[in-house]
Design an enzyme around this catalytic site. Sequence first.
Site, PDB file in Angstrom:
ATOM      1  N   GLY A   1       0.822  -1.201   0.000  1.00  0.00           N
ATOM      2  CA  GLY A   1       0.000   0.000   0.000  1.00  0.00           C
ATOM      3  C   GLY A   1       0.857   1.253   0.000  1.00  0.00           C
ATOM      4  O   GLY A   1       2.066   1.202   0.269  1.00  0.00           O
ATOM      5  N   CYS A   2       0.241   2.388  -0.302  1.00  0.00           N
ATOM      6  CA  CYS A   2       1.004   3.630  -0.468  1.00  0.00           C
ATOM      7  C   CYS A   2       1.547   4.139   0.877  1.00  0.00           C
ATOM      8  O   CYS A   2       2.758   4.346   1.022  1.00  0.00           O
ATOM      9  CB  CYS A   2       0.158   4.687  -1.167  1.00  0.00           C
ATOM     10  SG  CYS A   2      -1.474   4.943  -0.449  1.00  0.00           S
ATOM     11  N   PHE A   3       0.663   4.320   1.869  1.00  0.00           N
ATOM     12  CA  PHE A   3       1.159   4.733   3.187  1.00  0.00           C
ATOM     13  C   PHE A   3       2.106   3.658   3.742  1.00  0.00           C
ATOM     14  O   PHE A   3       3.112   3.970   4.389  1.00  0.00           O
ATOM     15  CB  PHE A   3      -0.011   4.934   4.165  1.00  0.00           C
ATOM     16  CG  PHE A   3      -0.518   6.342   4.234  1.00  0.00           C
ATOM     17  CD1 PHE A   3       0.352   7.410   4.440  1.00  0.00           C
ATOM     18  CD2 PHE A   3      -1.876   6.620   4.110  1.00  0.00           C
ATOM     19  CE1 PHE A   3      -0.121   8.717   4.523  1.00  0.00           C
ATOM     20  CE2 PHE A   3      -2.357   7.924   4.188  1.00  0.00           C
ATOM     21  CZ  PHE A   3      -1.474   8.970   4.393  1.00  0.00           C
ATOM     22  N   ALA A   4       1.758   2.370   3.504  1.00  0.00           N
ATOM     23  CA  ALA A   4       2.596   1.280   4.008  1.00  0.00           C
ATOM     24  C   ALA A   4       4.011   1.386   3.455  1.00  0.00           C
ATOM     25  O   ALA A   4       4.993   1.125   4.164  1.00  0.00           O
ATOM     26  CB  ALA A   4       1.967  -0.057   3.646  1.00  0.00           C
ATOM     27  N   THR A   5       4.140   1.761   2.213  1.00  0.00           N
ATOM     28  CA  THR A   5       5.471   1.905   1.613  1.00  0.00           C
ATOM     29  C   THR A   5       6.253   3.017   2.296  1.00  0.00           C
ATOM     30  O   THR A   5       7.402   2.836   2.726  1.00  0.00           O
ATOM     31  CB  THR A   5       5.340   2.205   0.105  1.00  0.00           C
ATOM     32  OG1 THR A   5       4.733   1.081  -0.538  1.00  0.00           O
ATOM     33  CG2 THR A   5       6.700   2.477  -0.520  1.00  0.00           C
TER      34      THR A   5
END
Lengths: 328, 328, 328, 328
Positions: free
Chosen positions: C139-143
């Site tokens: 995911g974007c925030f996860a990255t």
Amino acid sequence: MIEIKQKEIKTAGIIGANGYTGSELVRLLAFHPNVSLRFLYSRSNSGTKISDLYPDLTTICEMVLTDQPEEVDILFLCLPHKESKNWLIQNPVKDSTLVIDLGNDFRLDGSFGNRNFIYGLPEINKKQLSRAKSIANPGCFATAIQLALLPLAQKGLLTEVYTTGITGSTGAGQSLQATTHFTWRNDNISAYKTLKHQHVDEILQQLVSFNKNQISLNFVPWRGDFTRGIFTSSTVKTDVELSDINQLYQDFYADEPFVKVSEKAIDLKQVVNTNRCVIQIEKCGDVAVIHAAIDNLLKGASGQAVQNMNIAMGWEENSGLNLKPVAF
Amino acid sequence: MIEIKQKEIKTAGIIGANGYTGSELVRLLAFHPNVSLRFLYSRSNSGTKISDLYPDLTTICEMVLTDQPEEVDILFLCLPHKESKNWLIQNPVKDSTLVIDLGNDFRLDGSFGNRNFIYGLPEINKKQLSRAKSIANPGCFATAIQLALLPLAQKGLLTEVYTTGITGSTGAGQSLQATTHFTWRNDNISAYKTLKHQHVDEILQQLVSFNKNQISLNFVPWRGDFTRGIFTSSTVKTDVELSDINQLYQDFYADEPFVKVSEKAIDLKQVVNTNRCVIQIEKCGDVAVIHAAIDNLLKGASGQAVQNMNIAMGWEENSGLNLKPVAF
Amino acid sequence: MIEIKQKEIKTAGIIGANGYTGSELVRLLAFHPNVSLRFLYSRSNSGTKISDLYPDLTTICEMVLTDQPEEVDILFLCLPHKESKNWLIQNPVKDSTLVIDLGNDFRLDGSFGNRNFIYGLPEINKKQLSRAKSIANPGCFATAIQLALLPLAQKGLLTEVYTTGITGSTGAGQSLQATTHFTWRNDNISAYKTLKHQHVDEILQQLVSFNKNQISLNFVPWRGDFTRGIFTSSTVKTDVELSDINQLYQDFYADEPFVKVSEKAIDLKQVVNTNRCVIQIEKCGDVAVIHAAIDNLLKGASGQAVQNMNIAMGWEENSGLNLKPVAF
Amino acid sequence: MIEIKQKEIKTAGIIGANGYTGSELVRLLAFHPNVSLRFLYSRSNSGTKISDLYPDLTTICEMVLTDQPEEVDILFLCLPHKESKNWLIQNPVKDSTLVIDLGNDFRLDGSFGNRNFIYGLPEINKKQLSRAKSIANPGCFATAIQLALLPLAQKGLLTEVYTTGITGSTGAGQSLQATTHFTWRNDNISAYKTLKHQHVDEILQQLVSFNKNQISLNFVPWRGDFTRGIFTSSTVKTDVELSDINQLYQDFYADEPFVKVSEKAIDLKQVVNTNRCVIQIEKCGDVAVIHAAIDNLLKGASGQAVQNMNIAMGWEENSGLNLKPVAF
């Protein structure tokens, strides 16, 4: 598949690499398959890494700005208007060097010693540019407005033109001014240089050479609350049918890789971060409006400079210019 | 100081209070010294507190939207275009009630049963408005463009007008559309209804009544990447000197509390969150450009509706309209 | 110079090409030297040209969306969360096909029939990814948050983490919602999914596998008033010196082409329109703050998917990812 | 209705009227029913009309800036930080004059000759402020963060606080800086003064006086891409139930006209162009997050100064502060 090809590499230098158009050239040339950047010249920032001025360039280009230009195959001048001529006088350049000036010193009169600067709008001067050693890159508004009007001019259909154009803040350069202060500019619109923008002469010189008869261009530039891009709407009178005008434009730009005539609504972000120009024509009664959009730093400046370089060097016209649109 | 005054309080209701112009009226009337809001009508949001739809109204106005209109002294119609007439047919209103329609149902033809809607541009119709029981509030672009052109029209100086205008996203209302999606609209510019905007007829009807002879108005509206405001630039030909034009405008608007003619550069944010219009004229040769800026929700809609109410009720024209500019 | 090389070309298809991440993949793959796009799948927009949905793709990719997937070497799934698994069940894919899922169906549990989805964060799983046939793109925030914390986790230095992150509107997809309406979102900031964002589990699963002991992550996501990008600041306690932390990060990311640790101030626009992540660490007493910025559609989605493809196919990791930063 | 009232009019002057907070005070005081603005002091712009610096003030206030202060009943100091003390030393002021300092000279230590500056957060010091002749107006971030935390501090529930806050560009003042250049700031996010913001001491001094025991505040400020407003999220640990926390906040602010505790999602634009603060609390497990939003120029500066003046003069607390929200 097996490819055998001889990849030509030419050296390049940028004078005034510390400004917006200079740094944008770095962003383009760093990934250009045929160019090896040799030096980035800046008097005021000599000794500084370009990636310290523009951290987005970290890992892409970390050259140190210098005040010692070298001999290169291709020289880009990204100086404030009226400084290119002086620079060339003080720093003579070999005749064999391709000089591309992004300022306005040679746009109206290209003769300079042995050199004769060709006006670098590829859509009208491609043949001369392919043989050029000196190129005067057009202004940003001048590019958008000419591309919007050229097919009509070629048919002698222009007399009176009313154009409004809006430009992003990068058009004003990196200097800190009241009108580039975020607090002032955010969500704001204002007019400037009403009817007196310096690009009008440049536009008319080219259009009249096509149109043969007199053209009057009433141009109202606006400052926009965005950073990149130019959008213009030009209103003219003509009794030519819309379908015929569209055909005229499609034909005129049929072989141009960077100009696209659309019959659907266009918007500025279709071209931001690309070297493209999109054009749309609408008509009501005998009044036609031609909308055009470009990225002012790319097709309006550094991208067009690379396009001109490609043409002059005999490379693919879109070499180094297959840019991913920012789109959103 | 001792003040003795009899403060008049009148009741008011808003039909369509759930939209942008309706809620903006609530923001204004909540602080108006002479108005007591009696009901907020909305069919789709009946039963909901207005401050749940617009949380900025918390503590300012927490009325519950209703689908049961009451009798009031002043009725504002903030319905989608073409719905005001139907609403009045289905919900008859006493003759003594002041009805102010913010839609376009009565702008071109104000006759409706016993009522005769006066076109609510105070700068031309103040006397009639002071006796009116029915007022057709002008459109937003129509307000800005008329205020920019009226003094010239009054002198019969208009023939051909070329106008570009840019509007904030609130002009498109609160419905979710592709062109109001943040991802699309942020940093974007686009044209819409080129040469065909519905306000052109409204503008010409008024201007021609002044100008006496035919006027052609070529109007190119743009969508802007901001929420509030309209900025327009209108280009005309005239051999009247700039100083005389400025004088003409100063005289025309001398007694108007909300129109300011400036000889310095204007910008949109000078008027955002106010009921004011600023105008600036520039000239080059025989071409004049008149810039004008308003807040589309205030002078272009709800603010002007309050101004019209004040005039019709005999109150101070700027009552409830001494708004702090947002400025930044 | 003479180059002899065998350029490998593989076929690719995109399921869900009509959304933001799908269309962004088209923008990347259209210029990728080793990929031939074979089909763009969309049930809802089947029959429409992708360039009609996204006019910036005009001349770049004008394929017609189809609801008939073909056999390809590489398949990208760009479906709404929870739809990838169903799609694969209903549309069986050959074992030899590289499947890259941009949704969250396989991030926490990668097993699916014969397939075992590898978590596609190249900075931790490069070896497994180089042999993978199934990749779960993060995911974007996860990255952003993992890249900010991994070096500390690897040393077992994480216990309690306080992170605030802000995301552009493209993170919310193309559906029209109240919170993606321009009028609402422009100049606005708001929190959402406070302490409950779905990426927290994904982040912790990876971090804990490194850190060995328990970590608590208190994450407050904000909606930003821009379209592209994520900026996060994570606060932790540690008595490790700043210089040692910097060294730790420099070492951890020494061989990573897309992660850059900076000792100078970073900002979001340094990475917009690139596949890069920039990280900066600051410290005061025993409190350290790690800032990180990515483009949510690139390193946070489609760019990372291309990076993963490059690794899995044995191509240069940055192939097709030498993107010009938008910078301004 | 017949009203008989004695309206008190007091004279006021502004030192540093040419800055953002100074000019915002002009916007407020111009419409204040009890204040007569006597002079606007500016050394650098003496002789210039305030409406030439801020054209939105045209017709609202057209006073000429002066470098000759007069005796007035109320004196506002809107000077750069650390200059108020010097100014008062060089320009002695009568003891009877109410002095309100918007800088930070007297926030931590209010003693100055005969004067004792009261910390001007009305929600904690209203009684002292009602008798005050010297008021130290709080900082913008300090206002938002204290209002978010005060009810917890009062109950001794604070130990460790993690706050992220984002501020509009007006917080940086009107000087031209790299980080206030539109080209840089538009669509950009960045951190500054991480863990070292000057407001932390001011916040802790107040909170600790309530909380009794030690508090640690880890504050990460961000620069936002908007002009007006502050949004903060503060994360704390507590086992008090959310409903009890909400009740605690509702009780604490029950009599406060400008603080509103919401159980629904809040966003920044709910308060822009108003003197209000909105607060929302969320909880997950033993972690609570308190969001707060204010307009940095109003409740965070000039609006709060007017509120403090109203309290000190015995006027209605919201006199001159019934501001129409900009809302959109």
